[in-house]
Design a protein around this motif. Structure first.
Motif, mmCIF file in Angstrom:
data_model
loop_
_atom_site.group_PDB
_atom_site.id
_atom_site.type_symbol
_atom_site.label_atom_id
_atom_site.label_comp_id
_atom_site.label_asym_id
_atom_site.label_seq_id
_atom_site.Cartn_x
_atom_site.Cartn_y
_atom_site.Cartn_z
ATOM 1 N N THR A 98 0.042 -3.068 0.250
ATOM 2 C CA THR A 98 -1.469 -2.322 0.245
ATOM 3 C C THR A 98 -1.353 -1.469 1.233
ATOM 4 O O THR A 98 -1.381 -1.349 2.520
ATOM 5 N N GLY A 99 -1.882 -0.322 0.532
ATOM 6 C CA GLY A 99 -2.221 0.963 1.511
ATOM 7 C C GLY A 99 -1.075 1.691 2.068
ATOM 8 O O GLY A 99 -1.329 2.740 2.490
ATOM 9 N N THR A 100 0.183 1.294 1.647
ATOM 10 C CA THR A 100 1.218 2.086 2.187
ATOM 11 C C THR A 100 2.457 1.677 1.399
ATOM 12 O O THR A 100 2.471 0.780 0.796
ATOM 13 N N ASN A 101 3.391 2.733 1.003
ATOM 14 C CA ASN A 101 4.792 2.522 0.524
ATOM 15 C C ASN A 101 5.538 3.196 1.404
ATOM 16 O O ASN A 101 6.739 3.675 0.835
ATOM 17 N N VAL A 102 5.513 2.944 2.547
ATOM 18 C CA VAL A 102 6.689 3.041 3.559
ATOM 19 C C VAL A 102 7.583 2.337 3.429
ATOM 20 O O VAL A 102 7.406 1.033 3.610
#
Lengths: 114, 113
Positions: A98-102
């Motif tokens: 959630t909120g990132t795809n690092v």
């Protein structure tokens, strides 16, 4: 934190056999991605999974390839009836979601088909 | 879907000089642009990333610039050192965990002593 764990690191199969590659994401990560890297080439997206769900498999060959990420245990990329063209490095990556795809990558599994 | 082009495919520079690698992307909705470094036989490792609300980001000898209007972004490495020799990949995605990264084909950076 052991990072993204992949096994086996090296796998040799004869044409027609099955290959199973396993990936355990980083602790706390619920999203898993599989990429294929051919020699001297970039990383090609194959599939994106969350627990018990395939979110995007647009990069997966239509036949012989499948992936799962069960409720318990590692994600598995399965290649049936391997051919020489399947020889490649298969990288798994994970992200918190959630909120990132690092993405954090594993060390890869190198498949050689004889 | 997204398409990422990366140039050059090979870049050779003298130790101490600067290196610049450029990428273009096609999906105007992309908003997350990371750069990965991959040494021979090893895993890709994130070295720097930038999001679309920022035009430039620096981390010591590494910087990334982003031009959203032109849909291109670049990696700049200053004062190159032998340990910078590796393959560098740019990537783009819409972010938010909704999809994976689309990678460029990579740039093999060679640092000449």
């Amino acid at each position: 934190n052991a990072g993204v764990m992949q096994n086996p690191r090296h796998l040799v199969r004869r044409r027609g056999q099955e290959a199973r590659l396993r990936c355990s994401p980083m602790k706390g990560h619920s999203h898993v991605y599989w990429y294929r890297q051919l020699p001297e080439e970039g990383l090609k997206f194959m599939v994106y999974l969350q627990k018990e769900n395939i979110i995007d498999e647009s990069g997966m060959p239509k036949e012989r390839f499948s992936a799962e990420f069960p409720k318990e245990g590692p994600s598995i990329l399965r290649i049936q009836q391997v051919v020489r063209g399947d020889s490649a490095a298969y990288f798994c990556a994970s992200s918190p979601g959630t909120g990132t795809n690092v993405l954090t990558f594993g060390a890869g599994s190198r498949l050689t088909v004889l | 879907g997204e398409n990422v082009e990366q140039h050059p495919s090979t870049l050779s520079v003298q130790e101490g000089d600067s290196a610049v690698i450029k990428c273009t992307y096609s999906d105007s909705a992309s908003n997350y642009f990371p750069w990965y470094k991959q040494e021979l036989g090893k895993r890709p490792q994130l070295i720097i990333d930038i999001r679309s609300n920022v035009g430039e980001k620096k981390d010591q000898r590494i910087a990334v610039t982003l031009n959203k209007t032109a849909k291109h972004f670049s990696l700049h490495i200053t004062e190159t050192q032998p340990e910078d020799s590796a393959v560098y990949f740019c990537a783009a995605s819409r972010g938010g965990g909704a999809d994976g990264l689309t990678f460029g084909k990579g740039t093999h950076l060679i640092i000449q002593p």
